[in-house]
Write a protein that holds these residues in place. Structure first.
Motif, short mmCIF file in Angstrom:
data_model
loop_
_atom_site.label_atom_id
_atom_site.label_comp_id
_atom_site.label_asym_id
_atom_site.label_seq_id
_atom_site.Cartn_x
_atom_site.Cartn_y
_atom_site.Cartn_z
N GLY A 1 -42.52 -35.43 36.88
CA GLY A 1 -41.15 -34.93 37.28
C GLY A 1 -41.19 -33.62 38.36
N ASP A 2 -41.98 -32.81 37.85
CA ASP A 2 -42.32 -31.49 38.71
C ASP A 2 -42.86 -31.85 40.13
N ALA A 3 -43.50 -32.93 40.32
CA ALA A 3 -44.23 -33.33 41.67
C ALA A 3 -43.13 -34.24 42.39
N GLU A 4 -41.80 -34.12 42.07
CA GLU A 4 -40.48 -35.20 42.38
C GLU A 4 -40.99 -36.24 42.70
N VAL A 5 -41.87 -36.94 41.78
CA VAL A 5 -42.07 -38.46 41.67
C VAL A 5 -40.81 -39.05 41.19
N PRO A 6 -40.24 -40.23 41.76
CA PRO A 6 -39.03 -40.74 41.31
C PRO A 6 -38.89 -41.41 39.93
N LEU A 7 -37.94 -41.07 39.28
CA LEU A 7 -37.66 -41.76 37.83
C LEU A 7 -38.21 -43.09 37.71
N GLU B 1 -39.66 -23.76 38.39
CA GLU B 1 -39.90 -23.70 39.72
C GLU B 1 -39.02 -24.94 40.58
N ALA B 2 -38.98 -26.25 39.77
CA ALA B 2 -38.16 -27.36 40.09
C ALA B 2 -36.65 -26.91 39.98
N ILE B 3 -36.26 -26.02 39.14
CA ILE B 3 -34.95 -25.88 38.96
C ILE B 3 -34.64 -24.50 40.19
N ALA B 4 -35.46 -23.91 40.47
CA ALA B 4 -35.30 -22.98 41.65
C ALA B 4 -35.03 -23.80 42.96
N LYS B 5 -35.96 -24.88 43.17
CA LYS B 5 -35.84 -25.53 44.22
C LYS B 5 -34.47 -26.12 44.43
N VAL B 6 -33.84 -26.65 43.49
CA VAL B 6 -32.71 -27.39 43.46
C VAL B 6 -31.37 -26.49 43.73
N THR B 7 -31.74 -25.16 43.26
CA THR B 7 -30.73 -24.00 43.39
C THR B 7 -30.99 -23.62 44.77
N GLU B 8 -31.95 -23.82 45.49
CA GLU B 8 -32.07 -23.21 46.74
C GLU B 8 -31.32 -24.28 47.82
#
Length: 104
Positions: A58-64, A88-95
Motif C-alpha cells: 500500500g505504501d508503494a502505491e500498489v493498486p488495491l 509518508e503516504a498521508i503526507a503525499k496525499v495532503t501535498e
C-alpha cells in the motif's frame, strides 16, 4: 483399529499437484505448519508478517486490486484491513490536495 465409519473421508498422504513446487518438485509448506515453525524458531507471527507485507504494498502505491490478489481477499473491505498507510503516504496525499503557495 479400523475406522468403523466407511463414509468418513480419509486423509491422503499424497500432495495435490498444485501443492507441489514446480521448481523443486517438493511439497509446499502449508500455512499452519509455516505459522508454527516461524513462531517456534524465529519468534515471528505469520499473520503479522502478512499485514506488514500488505502495508508495504500500500505504501508503494500498489493498486488495491493487486493487494487483494496477493492476500487472496475477494472483498475490498477485507483487503483494506491489511493496508494501513503510513505518515509518508498521508503526507503525499495532503501535498496533492494542498493549494500551491506563491513564491513571489
Amino acid at each position: 483399529m479400523p475406522d468403523s465409519r466407511p463414509w468418513r473421508a480419509r486423509a491422503s498422504t499424497r500432495s495435490r499437484s498444485d501443492d507441489i513446487c514446480p521448481r523443486t518438485g517438493r511439497a509446499r509448506l502449508g500455512y499452519d505448519r509455516a505459522r508454527v515453525l516461524l513462531d517456534k524458531h524465529a519468534g515471528l507471527d505469520l499473520h503479522q508478517l502478512r499485514h506488514s507485507a500488505a502495508t508495504h504494498l500500500g505504501d508503494a502505491e500498489v493498486p488495491l486490486q493487486l493487494i487483494m490478489g496477493k492476500t487472496r481477499r475477494k472483498n475490498p473491505r477485507t483487503a483494506m484491513r491489511y493496508v494501513k498507510p503510513g505518515a509518508e503516504a498521508i503526507a503525499k496525499v495532503t501535498e496533492v490536495l494542498a493549494p500551491r503557495r506563491r513564491t513571489h
